[in-house]
Design a protein around this motif. Structure first.
Motif, PDB file in Angstrom:
ATOM      1  N   ILE A 173       0.853  -1.191   0.000  1.00 27.17           N
ATOM      2  CA  ILE A 173       0.000   0.000   0.000  1.00 27.17           C
ATOM      3  C   ILE A 173       0.888   1.240   0.000  1.00 27.17           C
ATOM      4  N   PRO A 174       0.761   2.130  -0.976  1.00 32.15           N
ATOM      5  CA  PRO A 174       1.565   3.359  -0.972  1.00 32.15           C
ATOM      6  C   PRO A 174       1.302   4.190   0.284  1.00 32.15           C
ATOM      7  N   ASP A 175       2.350   4.800   0.796  1.00 33.74           N
ATOM      8  CA  ASP A 175       2.256   5.554   2.053  1.00 33.74           C
ATOM      9  C   ASP A 175       1.157   6.612   2.027  1.00 33.74           C
ATOM     10  N   GLU A 176       0.968   7.233   0.858  1.00 31.63           N
ATOM     11  CA  GLU A 176       0.022   8.347   0.802  1.00 31.63           C
ATOM     12  C   GLU A 176      -1.430   7.911   1.016  1.00 31.63           C
ATOM     13  N   TYR A 177      -1.707   6.604   0.956  1.00 34.38           N
ATOM     14  CA  TYR A 177      -3.063   6.116   1.182  1.00 34.38           C
ATOM     15  C   TYR A 177      -3.360   5.848   2.658  1.00 34.38           C
ATOM     16  N   VAL A 178      -2.331   5.824   3.488  1.00 31.89           N
ATOM     17  CA  VAL A 178      -2.498   5.434   4.887  1.00 31.89           C
ATOM     18  C   VAL A 178      -2.417   6.659   5.786  1.00 31.89           C
ATOM     19  N   LEU A 179      -3.572   7.095   6.281  1.00 32.74           N
ATOM     20  CA  LEU A 179      -3.613   8.210   7.224  1.00 32.74           C
ATOM     21  C   LEU A 179      -3.397   7.660   8.636  1.00 32.74           C
ATOM     22  N   GLU A 180      -2.386   8.199   9.328  1.00 38.30           N
ATOM     23  CA  GLU A 180      -2.078   7.753  10.682  1.00 38.30           C
ATOM     24  C   GLU A 180      -2.125   8.943  11.639  1.00 38.30           C
ATOM     25  N   VAL A 181      -2.428   8.653  12.885  1.00 37.67           N
ATOM     26  CA  VAL A 181      -2.557   9.694  13.904  1.00 37.67           C
ATOM     27  C   VAL A 181      -1.519   9.453  15.000  1.00 37.67           C
ATOM     28  N   PRO A 182      -0.541  10.343  15.172  1.00 34.21           N
ATOM     29  CA  PRO A 182       0.398  10.229  16.292  1.00 34.21           C
ATOM     30  C   PRO A 182      -0.360  10.481  17.603  1.00 34.21           C
ATOM     31  N   ILE A 183      -0.096   9.654  18.596  1.00 36.77           N
ATOM     32  CA  ILE A 183      -0.834   9.744  19.854  1.00 36.77           C
ATOM     33  C   ILE A 183      -0.098  10.637  20.841  1.00 36.77           C
ATOM     34  N   ARG A 184      -0.794  11.684  21.296  1.00 45.80           N
ATOM     35  CA  ARG A 184      -0.233  12.575  22.310  1.00 45.80           C
ATOM     36  C   ARG A 184      -1.346  12.959  23.287  1.00 45.80           C
ATOM     37  N   HIS A 185      -0.939  13.429  24.447  1.00 43.28           N
ATOM     38  CA  HIS A 185      -1.863  13.755  25.540  1.00 43.28           C
ATOM     39  C   HIS A 185      -2.059  15.275  25.605  1.00 43.28           C
ATOM     40  N   PRO A 186      -3.274  15.748  25.927  1.00 44.76           N
ATOM     41  CA  PRO A 186      -3.495  17.201  25.958  1.00 44.76           C
ATOM     42  C   PRO A 186      -2.727  17.925  27.063  1.00 44.76           C
ATOM     43  N   GLU A 187      -2.256  17.183  28.080  1.00 42.04           N
ATOM     44  CA  GLU A 187      -1.576  17.831  29.206  1.00 42.04           C
ATOM     45  C   GLU A 187      -0.158  17.320  29.448  1.00 42.04           C
ATOM     46  N   PHE A 188       0.083  16.044  29.151  1.00 41.83           N
ATOM     47  CA  PHE A 188       1.394  15.455  29.458  1.00 41.83           C
ATOM     48  C   PHE A 188       2.146  15.163  28.159  1.00 41.83           C
ATOM     49  N   GLN A 189       3.135  16.000  27.837  1.00 47.04           N
ATOM     50  CA  GLN A 189       3.873  15.863  26.585  1.00 47.04           C
ATOM     51  C   GLN A 189       4.696  14.586  26.529  1.00 47.04           C
ATOM     52  N   GLU A 190       4.977  13.992  27.697  1.00 49.27           N
ATOM     53  CA  GLU A 190       5.796  12.786  27.725  1.00 49.27           C
ATOM     54  C   GLU A 190       5.121  11.627  26.985  1.00 49.27           C
ATOM     55  N   VAL A 191       3.788  11.645  26.891  1.00 56.90           N
ATOM     56  CA  VAL A 191       3.078  10.570  26.188  1.00 56.90           C
ATOM     57  C   VAL A 191       3.497  10.522  24.725  1.00 56.90           C
ATOM     58  N   GLU A 192       3.704  11.692  24.128  1.00 60.77           N
ATOM     59  CA  GLU A 192       4.104  11.743  22.719  1.00 60.77           C
ATOM     60  C   GLU A 192       5.452  11.075  22.494  1.00 60.77           C
ATOM     61  N   LYS A 193       6.309  11.113  23.523  1.00 61.49           N
ATOM     62  CA  LYS A 193       7.643  10.524  23.406  1.00 61.49           C
ATOM     63  C   LYS A 193       7.614   8.998  23.321  1.00 61.49           C
ATOM     64  N   LEU A 194       6.454   8.399  23.635  1.00 65.77           N
ATOM     65  CA  LEU A 194       6.320   6.946  23.493  1.00 65.77           C
ATOM     66  C   LEU A 194       6.324   6.523  22.026  1.00 65.77           C
ATOM     67  N   GLY A 195       6.084   7.475  21.132  1.00 68.85           N
ATOM     68  CA  GLY A 195       6.116   7.177  19.692  1.00 68.85           C
ATOM     69  C   GLY A 195       4.941   6.367  19.200  1.00 68.85           C
ATOM     70  N   LEU A 196       3.806   6.457  19.891  1.00 68.00           N
ATOM     71  CA  LEU A 196       2.631   5.685  19.496  1.00 68.00           C
ATOM     72  C   LEU A 196       1.883   6.380  18.357  1.00 68.00           C
ATOM     73  N   LYS A 197       1.220   5.577  17.557  1.00 69.56           N
ATOM     74  CA  LYS A 197       0.325   6.104  16.529  1.00 69.56           C
ATOM     75  C   LYS A 197      -0.673   5.016  16.172  1.00 69.56           C
ATOM     76  N   TRP A 198      -1.700   5.395  15.436  1.00 64.60           N
ATOM     77  CA  TRP A 198      -2.639   4.392  14.942  1.00 64.60           C
ATOM     78  C   TRP A 198      -3.238   4.886  13.639  1.00 64.60           C
ATOM     79  N   TYR A 199      -3.667   3.936  12.807  1.00 63.45           N
ATOM     80  CA  TYR A 199      -4.235   4.291  11.502  1.00 63.45           C
ATOM     81  C   TYR A 199      -5.683   4.750  11.670  1.00 63.45           C
ATOM     82  N   ALA A 200      -6.122   5.583  10.737  1.00 64.47           N
ATOM     83  CA  ALA A 200      -7.389   6.295  10.894  1.00 64.47           C
ATOM     84  C   ALA A 200      -8.618   5.434  10.658  1.00 64.47           C
ATOM     85  N   VAL A 201      -8.525   4.449   9.744  1.00 67.13           N
ATOM     86  CA  VAL A 201      -9.736   3.748   9.309  1.00 67.13           C
ATOM     87  C   VAL A 201      -9.638   2.238   9.549  1.00 67.13           C
ATOM     88  N   PRO A 202     -10.563   1.682  10.330  1.00 71.47           N
ATOM     89  CA  PRO A 202     -10.587   0.223  10.541  1.00 71.47           C
ATOM     90  C   PRO A 202     -11.415  -0.460   9.455  1.00 71.47           C
TER      91      PRO A 202
END
Length: 348
Positions: A173-202
């Motif tokens: 699947i070409p990269d441009e077809y896969v929308l992904e969301v990096p996971i971050r917290h509205p208050e704790f920036q350290e959550v973003e440092k975990l490097g989590l993400k998930w794809y937009a459409v199941p």
């Protein structure tokens, strides 16, 4: 062909689509003469939407009539099927404004080996599993067919397509077809440092769609995510990404004793992060409280239409704080009606 099943379906179609008795008689006569039932595109569209309405495990059935249907039964070459799947992903993703979509391929001729069109790979290593443990077996299958991932925690698996029992073919699947969301917290920036993400459409692609006794083994379909699917299952389950200990460490929770409820507190924060991230990126998602309220509207609509409501309670209750929803406190009749979507054994 089971003529009784065909007639039952067409009677339902006639009733809900306001067709005449003459139409029903003529349609049944056509089918008897042909000795085969091939649904029209209109009948197929009605069938897949009713199948969503009948899906006992789905909390999002309020929107069953909005399902966009792509009739791809005439596409029988692997390359063309791959192109159709990319179009499904593109249309459904819609720059984050997710559109419920299904693409139906020829019955008993096309198989898509993937569990979902977009899914992360899983690799067994000496230091444990990298990526999604749920995908380890299928990742091995893809590698045996010649695919190689980068062996990161979030490698998107290729699509594996099989037609008429031929050798399966693998498509990246070409990269441009896969929308992904990096996971971050509205208050704790350290959550973003975990490097989590998930794809937009199941986009579920491993279930068969059945209507009027006809099985369609390849009929990938999608809605949008309920936040807990990602935050309380995919990223949180012990046998999936198992991120609760890492989240607990960020929030300095006491993990030395069960009674601190550190798992519960970490689970809430992870779900807050998922919902915040999707909403901030403009990607459709629903929290479990809103989803439960929407399901109540579905219950009321079914009652008004004089249809018996069916449901699988163990799936309808959300995995986070289920007792705070009305669904937790009422029983459901878990009888499966057709049209519907059913599990099938993987072809590998």
């Amino acid at each position: 062909m089971n003529l009784q099943e065909v007639q039952q379906f067409l009677e339902l179609y006639q009733l809900e689509q306001n067709e005449s008795e003459v139409w029903l008689e003529n349609r049944l006569q056509q089918i008897k003469i042909a000795e085969e039932y091939i649904p029209t595109t209109e009948e197929l569209t009605f069938g897949v939407r009713v199948a969503w309405r009948n899906s006992n495990k789905c909390i999002g059935r309020l929107f069953w009539q909005t399902l966009h249907v792509i009739d791809a039964r005439d596409i029988l070459k692997e390359e063309a099927i791959f192109t159709a799947l990319l179009e499904h992903i593109r249309y459904a993703t819609n720059d984050g404004k997710i559109r419920p979509t299904i693409t139906v391929f020829a019955s008993d001729r096309v198989r898509i080996w993937n569990h979902q069109l977009i899914r992360y790979a899983g690799y067994e290593t000496q230091s444990g599993i990298v990526g999604d443990p749920h995908s380890v077996e299928f990742t091995r299958v893809c590698e045996s067919l010649g695919w190689q991932g980068e062996r990161t925690a979030f490698d998107v698996l290729p699509l594996v397509i099989q037609v008429d029992g031929r050798e399966p073919q693998v498509f990246t699947i070409p990269d441009e077809y896969v929308l992904e969301v990096p996971i971050r917290h509205p208050e704790f920036q350290e959550v973003e440092k975990l490097g989590l993400k998930w794809y937009a459409v199941p986009i579920i692609s491993s279930m068969r769609f059945q209507m009027a006794g006809v099985d369609f083994q390849a009929a990938p379909f999608n809605g949008w995510y309920m936040g807990t699917e990602i935050g309380a299952r995919n990223l949180a389950d012990y046998d999936r990404y198992n991120m609760l200990p890492a989240v607990a460490e960020i929030f300095q929770l006491d993990t030395t004793k069960q009674s601190s409820l550190w798992r519960d507190r970490a689970l809430v924060e992870l779900n807050i992060a998922v919902l915040h991230s999707f909403k901030e990126d403009g990607v459709s998602i629903v929290d479990h409280h809103t989803a439960a309220q929407q399901f109540k509207l579905f219950e009321e609509a079914e009652e008004k239409a004089n249809r018996d409501l069916t449901g699988n309670w163990t799936w309808l209750i959300p995995p986070l704080s289920p007792a705070t929803t009305h669904i937790f406190h009422k029983p459901f009749v878990n009888v499966y009606n057709t049209p519907n979507y059913f599990y099938q054994k993987p072809p590998y």
